[in-house]
Each structure stands twice: as structure tokens, then as C-alpha cells.
Design a protein around this motif. Structure first.
Motif, PDB file in Angstrom:
ATOM      1  N   ARG A 189      -5.863   3.896  -0.041  1.00  0.00           N
ATOM      2  CA  ARG A 189      -5.052   3.111   0.893  1.00  0.00           C
ATOM      3  C   ARG A 189      -4.922   1.690   0.367  1.00  0.00           C
TER       4      ARG A 189
ATOM      5  N   GLN B  28       5.136   6.778   8.675  1.00  0.00           N
ATOM      6  CA  GLN B  28       5.686   6.261   9.920  1.00  0.00           C
ATOM      7  C   GLN B  28       4.954   6.929  11.087  1.00  0.00           C
TER       8      GLN B  28
ATOM      9  N   ARG C 284      -3.098  -1.073  12.673  1.00  0.00           N
ATOM     10  CA  ARG C 284      -2.777   0.242  12.108  1.00  0.00           C
ATOM     11  C   ARG C 284      -3.742   1.274  12.690  1.00  0.00           C
TER      12      ARG C 284
ATOM     13  N   ASP D 180       5.526   3.842  -7.845  1.00  0.00           N
ATOM     14  CA  ASP D 180       5.559   3.040  -6.621  1.00  0.00           C
ATOM     15  C   ASP D 180       6.983   2.757  -6.154  1.00  0.00           C
TER      16      ASP D 180
ATOM     17  N   ASP E 250      -0.178   1.451   2.878  1.00  0.00           N
ATOM     18  CA  ASP E 250       0.415   2.639   2.272  1.00  0.00           C
ATOM     19  C   ASP E 250      -0.682   3.596   1.824  1.00  0.00           C
TER      20      ASP E 250
ATOM     21  N   ARG F 110       2.717   7.218  -3.788  1.00  0.00           N
ATOM     22  CA  ARG F 110       2.625   6.341  -2.617  1.00  0.00           C
ATOM     23  C   ARG F 110       3.432   6.928  -1.461  1.00  0.00           C
TER      24      ARG F 110
ATOM     25  N   CYS G  66       8.398   7.505  -2.629  1.00  0.00           N
ATOM     26  CA  CYS G  66       7.716   7.641  -1.333  1.00  0.00           C
ATOM     27  C   CYS G  66       8.396   8.705  -0.486  1.00  0.00           C
TER      28      CYS G  66
ATOM     29  N   THR H 293       2.462  -4.695   7.848  1.00  0.00           N
ATOM     30  CA  THR H 293       2.549  -4.855   6.395  1.00  0.00           C
ATOM     31  C   THR H 293       1.398  -4.110   5.744  1.00  0.00           C
TER      32      THR H 293
ATOM     33  N   PRO I 142       1.869   2.562  12.503  1.00  0.00           N
ATOM     34  CA  PRO I 142       1.813   1.991  11.153  1.00  0.00           C
ATOM     35  C   PRO I 142       1.496   0.503  11.188  1.00  0.00           C
TER      36      PRO I 142
ATOM     37  N   CYS J 164      -0.551   9.373  11.270  1.00  0.00           N
ATOM     38  CA  CYS J 164      -0.324   7.990  11.661  1.00  0.00           C
ATOM     39  C   CYS J 164       0.179   7.928  13.107  1.00  0.00           C
TER      40      CYS J 164
ATOM     41  N   PHE K 273      -3.931  -3.824   4.402  1.00  0.00           N
ATOM     42  CA  PHE K 273      -2.922  -3.941   5.454  1.00  0.00           C
ATOM     43  C   PHE K 273      -3.301  -5.039   6.437  1.00  0.00           C
TER      44      PHE K 273
ATOM     45  N   THR L 273       4.511   5.805   2.585  1.00  0.00           N
ATOM     46  CA  THR L 273       4.491   4.882   3.711  1.00  0.00           C
ATOM     47  C   THR L 273       4.665   5.708   4.976  1.00  0.00           C
TER      48      THR L 273
END
Length: 274
Positions: free
Chosen positions: A226, A210, A233, A3, A122, A206, A8, A119, A116, A113, A229, A208
Motif C-alpha cells: 500500500r 473505489q 481510508r 504505474d 493505492d 497498482r 490501474c 490522497t 477511499p 474498500c 495516504f 486505486t
């Protein structure tokens, strides 16, 4: 589970293909045959996502897709509380195969995506080749049991009796899984579930994503998940069959010698699901 923030970025970069390159489609096909995964970027509109999807796969309709075959993945509120619709909520989504409850899940999934989450949200990806190897290292009996036919039932009344590990020609295998209320297990498989879940967590990478970033994966090899979140998203998903040659299943690690089941010694034992 890995992680670190560096993992990532590195993981995405290691599997990245420039979709604007002259030989992009061929490079993506080669990546899918080799590792089962290609990451992409530069896809900011529905039209761009559909154009790439149409180049690489014969897009198949989904119960929640639009007429063009793409499904908008976002938090739909209370609708996501229904069994099998957790992907349309904002909660954690455990590692799974897309459309695990039909006789043959689509071979490929493209996920991009558009927006995003502020928060969370991921993506967690686990290579079934790594999961299988870890399962054999930790508990060979678990790997053998999950290869027994009809040890799992995925889906509601119209679901499918199957198994986690399916053998194919030339010693190749494929992986199929779900981990929600629509997954039921044979009594012989129950004791080994903790080994399977640990192997998956230890294999996960993982990402993230964008805006404009995404990935194309072999849905018979990679398990995707997933994190929880908040916010609006939005992702677009396409499912379908490859427009390029992709052998059935994948080759397990050389250290993971085939079980008696994979060598053809099939036995049907304890198949009643609880």
C-alpha cells in the motif's frame, strides 16, 4: 513498477468477476486456480462483505478482527507505531504475505474498500509467479538461496522460521514474505535481498480502489502492499481457507526450471539468523 493510470483500470478489469452472476462463485474459484486473483465490486456495507466472504472462504479470526471475523483497516494513530501494526497506520506498507509469522498463513484474503483516501492509499499487487521468474532471470543463486529452509524468521518471539520460496508436490511453489522490523534473515540470504526487492517492484501492479471495490487473492502467491495516504481510508479484510478446491502452491513459469532444492536436493547451510 507499472504505474500508468490505464494499467490501474485494465488490471482491475482483466481480473474482474461479477459477483451477481449466477455462476459467480465458480468463476471466482476458477480465477483463483488460474491466476490466484479475482477483483470484485458492489460491496458497500459490512453485511455485503461478510456475505461474500462467507460464501467463498471459511473465515478465520485475526487478533484484530471483530467477532464476525472481519478486520477494519484504517489509520489508528499512535497504535500503528508498534512493531507489526504498520497496516493500521497511514504510512507506506511494503509487499508482504498476510500473517507471515505463523506456521501456515491463511490461504485467502478478501479486501474491500468502504471509503477511499482523499490522497494516496493505492494498492500494489505483485504476482509471486512473476516475482519468482524475474528473480531467476536476474540471479538464479538468489532464487536457490531463498528456497533454503530456515533462511528467514518472520514475527516476534512467537514467530516462525521459514523461507521465501517453499516447494510443493509436482514442482509447485508458494511465496511468503514480510519486510518490516519483524523480518530477520540468515547471513546467506542477506546479499540477495536487493534482487528480491527489485523483482517485487518490477512485478507490481497498482490499483486505486473505489468504494465498493475489492479483491480476493491467494495469500500464498500474491504479495500485497500500500502507498502512503491521508484521510479516513477504511477497508474491510477477511482471511481464511477456501470453500472450493485450490491446489497447494502455484506452478512457476515454464522458463523457471526447478532448482536443486525444489527437485528434492535439500541442503541446510548457514541457518543461523542474525
Amino acid at each position: 513498477m507499472r504505474d500508468a493510470a490505464t494499467d490501474c483500470v485494465t488490471f482491475f478489469t482483466d481480473h474482474h468477476v461479477n459477483i451477481g452472476a449466477s455462476q459467480a462463485d465458480g468463476m471466482i474459484a476458477a480465477r483463483l486456480r488460474e491466476t490466484g486473483l479475482a477483483t470484485v465490486d458492489g460491496l458497500h456495507t459490512r453485511q455485503e462483505v461478510l456475505a461474500l466472504a462467507s460464501r467463498l472462504l471459511a473465515v478465520a479470526p485475526h487478533p484484530h478482527s471483530a467477532p464476525d471475523g472481519l478486520t477494519l483497516i484504517r489509520d489508528t494513530g499512535s497504535r500503528a507505531q508498534r512493531a507489526g501494526l504498520a497496516g493500521l497506520g497511514s504510512g507506506e506498507l511494503r509487499a508482504h504475505t498476510e500473517r507471515s509469522g505463523i506456521p501456515r498463513p491463511p490461504r485467502l484474503m478478501l479486501l474491500v474498500c468502504l471509503r477511499p483516501a482523499p490522497t494516496g492509499g493505492d494498492v500494489l499487487l505483485a504476482d509471486g509467479r512473476d516475482v519468482h521468474a524475474r528473480l531467476i532471470d536476474s540471479c538464479r543463486d538468489a532464487a536457490d538461496t531463498f528456497a533454503q529452509p530456515r533462511t528467514a524468521y518472520f514475527g516476534a518471539g512467537g514467530g516462525h522460521a521459514t523461507q521465501v520460496i517453499t516447494p510443493h508436490a509436482a514442482g509447485r511453489i508458494s511465496i511468503r514474505l514480510r519486510q518490516d522490523v519483524l523480518a530477520r534473515w540468515s547471513p546467506i540470504a542477506h546479499p540477495y535481498l536487493p534482487h528480491l526487492y527489485r523483482a517485487i517492484v518490477d512485478s507490481q501492479h497498482r490499483i486505486t480502489l473505489q468504494a465498493g471495490q475489492g479483491y480476493l487473492l491467494d495469500n500464498h502467491r500474491w504479495l500485497h502492499a500500500r502507498t502512503r495516504f491521508s484521510g479516513d481510508r477504511q477497508l474491510l479484510r477477511a482471511l481464511g481457507e477456501p470453500r472450493f478446491f485450490l491446489p497447494e502452491g502455484f506452478a512457476p513459469c515454464s522458463s523457471a526450471a526447478p532448482s536443486s532444492f525444489c527437485r528434492g536436493g535439500r541442503t541446510d547451510r548457514g541457518l543461523a539468523l542474525d
